[in-house]
Design an enzyme around this catalytic site. Structure first.
Site, PDB file in Angstrom:
ATOM      1  N   SER A 177       0.740  -1.202   0.091  1.00 43.50           N
ATOM      2  CA  SER A 177       0.043  -0.039  -0.191  1.00 43.50           C
ATOM      3  C   SER A 177       0.880   1.304   0.018  1.00 43.50           C
ATOM      4  O   SER A 177       0.684   1.996  -0.816  1.00 43.50           O
ATOM      5  CB  SER A 177      -0.826  -0.064   1.349  1.00 43.50           C
ATOM      6  OG  SER A 177      -1.958  -0.646   1.046  1.00 43.50           O
TER       7      SER A 177
ATOM      8  N   ARG B 178       1.637   4.420  -3.093  1.00 45.36           N
ATOM      9  CA  ARG B 178       1.600   5.961  -2.773  1.00 45.36           C
ATOM     10  C   ARG B 178       2.716   6.673  -3.112  1.00 45.36           C
ATOM     11  O   ARG B 178       2.846   7.652  -3.317  1.00 45.36           O
ATOM     12  CB  ARG B 178       0.879   6.191  -1.239  1.00 45.36           C
ATOM     13  CG  ARG B 178      -0.421   5.855  -1.115  1.00 45.36           C
ATOM     14  CD  ARG B 178      -0.738   5.115   0.107  1.00 45.36           C
ATOM     15  NE  ARG B 178      -2.272   4.911   0.243  1.00 45.36           N
ATOM     16  CZ  ARG B 178      -2.869   3.667   0.215  1.00 45.36           C
ATOM     17  NH1 ARG B 178      -2.292   2.674  -0.489  1.00 45.36           N
ATOM     18  NH2 ARG B 178      -4.188   3.675   0.176  1.00 45.36           N
TER      19      ARG B 178
ATOM     20  N   SER C 168     -13.319   2.801   1.950  1.00 48.62           N
ATOM     21  CA  SER C 168     -12.281   2.335   0.878  1.00 48.62           C
ATOM     22  C   SER C 168     -11.094   3.176   1.137  1.00 48.62           C
ATOM     23  O   SER C 168     -11.480   4.405   0.723  1.00 48.62           O
ATOM     24  CB  SER C 168     -12.899   2.186  -0.500  1.00 48.62           C
ATOM     25  OG  SER C 168     -11.788   2.200  -1.516  1.00 48.62           O
TER      26      SER C 168
ATOM     27  N   GLN D 290      -8.630   3.007  -1.143  1.00 43.78           N
ATOM     28  CA  GLN D 290      -8.338   3.388  -2.543  1.00 43.78           C
ATOM     29  C   GLN D 290      -9.044   4.413  -2.822  1.00 43.78           C
ATOM     30  O   GLN D 290      -8.541   5.409  -3.575  1.00 43.78           O
ATOM     31  CB  GLN D 290      -8.639   2.068  -3.161  1.00 43.78           C
ATOM     32  CG  GLN D 290      -7.819   0.953  -2.766  1.00 43.78           C
ATOM     33  CD  GLN D 290      -7.951  -0.353  -3.552  1.00 43.78           C
ATOM     34  OE1 GLN D 290      -8.757  -0.429  -4.181  1.00 43.78           O
ATOM     35  NE2 GLN D 290      -7.081  -1.409  -3.382  1.00 43.78           N
TER      36      GLN D 290
ATOM     37  N   ASP E  20      -7.680  -7.129   4.844  1.00 47.05           N
ATOM     38  CA  ASP E  20      -6.687  -8.075   3.991  1.00 47.05           C
ATOM     39  C   ASP E  20      -6.182  -9.105   4.715  1.00 47.05           C
ATOM     40  O   ASP E  20      -5.571 -10.040   4.086  1.00 47.05           O
ATOM     41  CB  ASP E  20      -5.599  -7.115   3.267  1.00 47.05           C
ATOM     42  CG  ASP E  20      -5.613  -6.269   2.312  1.00 47.05           C
ATOM     43  OD1 ASP E  20      -6.805  -6.251   1.623  1.00 47.05           O
ATOM     44  OD2 ASP E  20      -5.081  -5.354   2.056  1.00 47.05           O
TER      45      ASP E  20
ATOM     46  N   LYS F 212     -13.121  -8.760  -3.997  1.00 46.60           N
ATOM     47  CA  LYS F 212     -11.541  -8.610  -4.023  1.00 46.60           C
ATOM     48  C   LYS F 212     -11.059  -9.223  -5.200  1.00 46.60           C
ATOM     49  O   LYS F 212     -11.700  -9.575  -6.144  1.00 46.60           O
ATOM     50  CB  LYS F 212     -11.164  -9.092  -2.703  1.00 46.60           C
ATOM     51  CG  LYS F 212     -11.462  -7.970  -1.565  1.00 46.60           C
ATOM     52  CD  LYS F 212     -10.625  -6.890  -1.525  1.00 46.60           C
ATOM     53  CE  LYS F 212     -10.928  -5.707  -0.447  1.00 46.60           C
ATOM     54  NZ  LYS F 212     -10.461  -4.677  -0.639  1.00 46.60           N
TER      55      LYS F 212
ATOM     56  N   ARG G   8     -13.600 -13.578  -1.925  1.00 43.96           N
ATOM     57  CA  ARG G   8     -13.043 -14.371  -1.136  1.00 43.96           C
ATOM     58  C   ARG G   8     -13.665 -15.248   0.047  1.00 43.96           C
ATOM     59  O   ARG G   8     -12.866 -16.064   0.584  1.00 43.96           O
ATOM     60  CB  ARG G   8     -12.077 -13.432  -0.201  1.00 43.96           C
ATOM     61  CG  ARG G   8     -10.927 -12.731  -1.283  1.00 43.96           C
ATOM     62  CD  ARG G   8      -9.993 -11.857  -0.294  1.00 43.96           C
ATOM     63  NE  ARG G   8      -8.603 -11.469  -1.255  1.00 43.96           N
ATOM     64  CZ  ARG G   8      -7.878 -10.733  -0.980  1.00 43.96           C
ATOM     65  NH1 ARG G   8      -8.074  -9.632  -0.388  1.00 43.96           N
ATOM     66  NH2 ARG G   8      -6.784 -10.635  -1.999  1.00 43.96           N
TER      67      ARG G   8
HETATM   68  C1  S3P Z   1      -5.914  -0.842  -0.135  1.00 41.66           C
HETATM   69  C2  S3P Z   1      -7.063  -0.845   0.474  1.00 41.66           C
HETATM   70  C3  S3P Z   1      -7.969  -1.732   0.633  1.00 41.66           C
HETATM   71  C4  S3P Z   1      -7.506  -3.142   0.672  1.00 41.66           C
HETATM   72  C5  S3P Z   1      -6.179  -3.281  -0.527  1.00 41.66           C
HETATM   73  C6  S3P Z   1      -5.175  -2.253  -0.466  1.00 41.66           C
HETATM   74  C7  S3P Z   1      -5.003   0.486  -0.269  1.00 41.66           C
HETATM   75  O1  S3P Z   1      -8.736  -1.805  -0.326  1.00 41.66           O
HETATM   76  O2  S3P Z   1      -8.085  -4.425   0.564  1.00 41.66           O
HETATM   77  O3  S3P Z   1      -5.472  -4.497  -0.541  1.00 41.66           O
HETATM   78  O4  S3P Z   1      -3.901   0.451  -0.643  1.00 41.66           O
HETATM   79  O5  S3P Z   1      -5.587   1.466  -0.299  1.00 41.66           O
HETATM   80  P1  S3P Z   1     -10.231  -0.921  -0.379  1.00 41.66           P
HETATM   81  O6  S3P Z   1      -9.755   0.438  -0.508  1.00 41.66           O
HETATM   82  O7  S3P Z   1     -10.897  -1.275  -1.716  1.00 41.66           O
HETATM   83  O8  S3P Z   1     -11.043  -1.210   0.776  1.00 41.66           O
END
Ligand code: S3P
Length: 416
Positions: free
Chosen positions: A6, A10, A150, A152, A298, A325, A329
């Site tokens: 993650s 970024r 989320s 992301q 995760d 996902k 899952r």
């Molecule tokens: C992540 C956020 C999560 C996670 C993914 C990585 C991230 O997803 O499940 O493996 O790096 O921001 P979501 O934002 O869809 O919940």
């Protein structure tokens, strides 16, 4: 541990938007993070992978990305697609984001809607799935309450907010990982946080940085899981990210009776890092629901796969997000664990995996459906099973942790 997936995404994206050359040490070895670098290169950013997992990125500046000649391929990476959608919403050119078959099935409306509200033009297949064709430009600042928690999507909106005409705010009912907020600050952006809300100021001067990525806790959890199922195991994992928005899994394991200790904690680039030690111990089992789901999203596959090794089993609710996902899952894990003899009940929003009383796991041939985290969760469970477990297409672990099997192998029989 290899760098956190993650955080690596970024740092790479912000380094690409900054001025000057950034150095990112311990960049994730995950295929997903290579996908991000590949997309940035197609946008005209120079990236170089050096020794010792160091990546150098020569930033194009906020306004310096180039229109790509071909589609940007995020492959299996939802983070790459969703976060780059935010960046591309701010660019005055048209680009297309695509991905592999799994990613082209995953929901994108959640990122399309807020970016459209900001003024980006986005076309997608069936209004919800990739490929996404994005034409951006100057954006309107919005104040957005996320319907689905989320990180992301929050990140996509904040990155788009760098190109907006005022402060862009994202509100979340459930707190998700805050790496984007921390990284934006490191690169020089102005970010304001209040309870349940984060705002970013537009048009900052982003400045190149030298950064070190903490080890990936979400990957380490599969090694921790292996240590917990194998009697007499003891394991110390150094330099692991312990950001409080990610580390709840450790509290949960401790609440189940796991012997886990954290030491040598320090802050690096705004992120907490430390060493984790774990010893095999009897696990009680437990229940996961509500805000815990986003906090451990995760890690849920590993926690569910620990169910048969616990006294009372593991129950998960409020986690229908797991169905969208890299695979469904809930279904994939239930099928794999059942093949190994576990007693599993599936719910629309979760599952119940019975504890030890339902019998010992037997090794079996299992199919993780190309999902890296399911492959690793079943592998860890397989270590505690009678007879061998065969995992189909186990190479999919490269999506987040290419060294997983090699690392497990190294850990074998090293006890003193
Ligand atoms: C992540 C956020 C999560 C996670 C993914 C990585 C991230 O997803 O499940 O493996 O790096 O921001 P979501 O934002 O869809 O919940």
């Amino acid at each position: 541990m290899p760098g956190d997936k993650s955080i690596s995404h970024r740092y790479a994206i912000l380094a690409a938007l900054a001025e000057g050359r950034s150095g990112i040490a311990n960049y994730s070895t995950a295929a997903d993070c290579r996908s991000t670098l590949g997309c940035l290169e197609r946008l005209g950013v120079e990236t170089k992978i050096g020794r010792e997992r160091e990546v150098q990125i020569t930033g194009a500046g906020l306004g310096g990305l180039k229109a790509p000649k071909r589609s940007l391929d995020a492959e299996n990476s939802g983070s790459t697609m969703r976060m780059l959608a935010g960046v591309l919403a701010g660019q005055a050119f048209t680009s297309t984001l695509t991905g592999d078959a799994s990613l082209r099935r995953r929901p994108m409306r959640r990122v399309i809607e807020p970016l459209r509200k900001m003024g980006a033009e986005i076309h997608s297949r069936d209004g919800d799935v990739a490929p996404l064709e994005i034409r951006g430009g100057n954006l309107r600042a919005i104040d957005y309450s996320q319907p689905v928690p989320s990180a992301q999507v929050k990140s996509a909106i904040l990155l788009a907010g760098l190109y907006a005409n005022g402060v862009t705010t994202v509100r979340e009912a459930v707190r998700t990982r805050d790496h984007t907020e921390l990284a934006l600050r490191e690169f020089g952006a102005r970010v304001e946080t209040a309870k349940g809300a984060v705002g970013v100021h537009p048009r900052p001067k982003l400045v190149a940085q030298q950064l070190v990525v903490p080890g990936d806790l979400s990957a380490a959890v599969f090694l921790i899981g292996a240590a917990l199922v194998l009697p007499e195991s003891a394991l110390v994992i150094h330099n692991v990210g312990l950001n409080p928005t990610r580390a709840k899994v450790l509290d949960f394991l401790i609440s189940m009776g796991a012997e886990i200790h954290v030491a040598a904690v320090e802050s690096r680039n705004g992120e907490l890092v430390g060493d984790i030690s774990v010893r095999h111990a009897a696990l009680a089992g437990g229940e996961i629901s509500g805000a815990q789901v986003a906090e451990m999203i995760d890690e849920l596959p590993m926690l569910a796969a620990l169910g048969p090794f616990t006294e009372k089993g593991v129950t998960i609710h409020d986690a229908k997000e797991l169905r969208v996902k890299e695979s469904d899952r809930i279904a994939t894990l239930a099928e794999g664990l059942r093949r190994m003899g576990a007693r599993v009940e599936e719910f629309p929003d979760g599952m119940r995996v019975e504890g030890r009383g339902a019998g010992k796991l037997r090794g079996a041939k299992v199919d993780p459906q190309g999902d890296h985290r399911i492959a690793m969760a079943l592998a860890a469970a397989g270590l505690g099973a009678e007879c061998d477990t065969e995992i189909q297409d186990a190479g999919c672990v490269a999506v987040s942790f290419p060294e997983f099997f090699e690392t497990l192998d190294k850990l074998r029989g090293t006890a003193g």
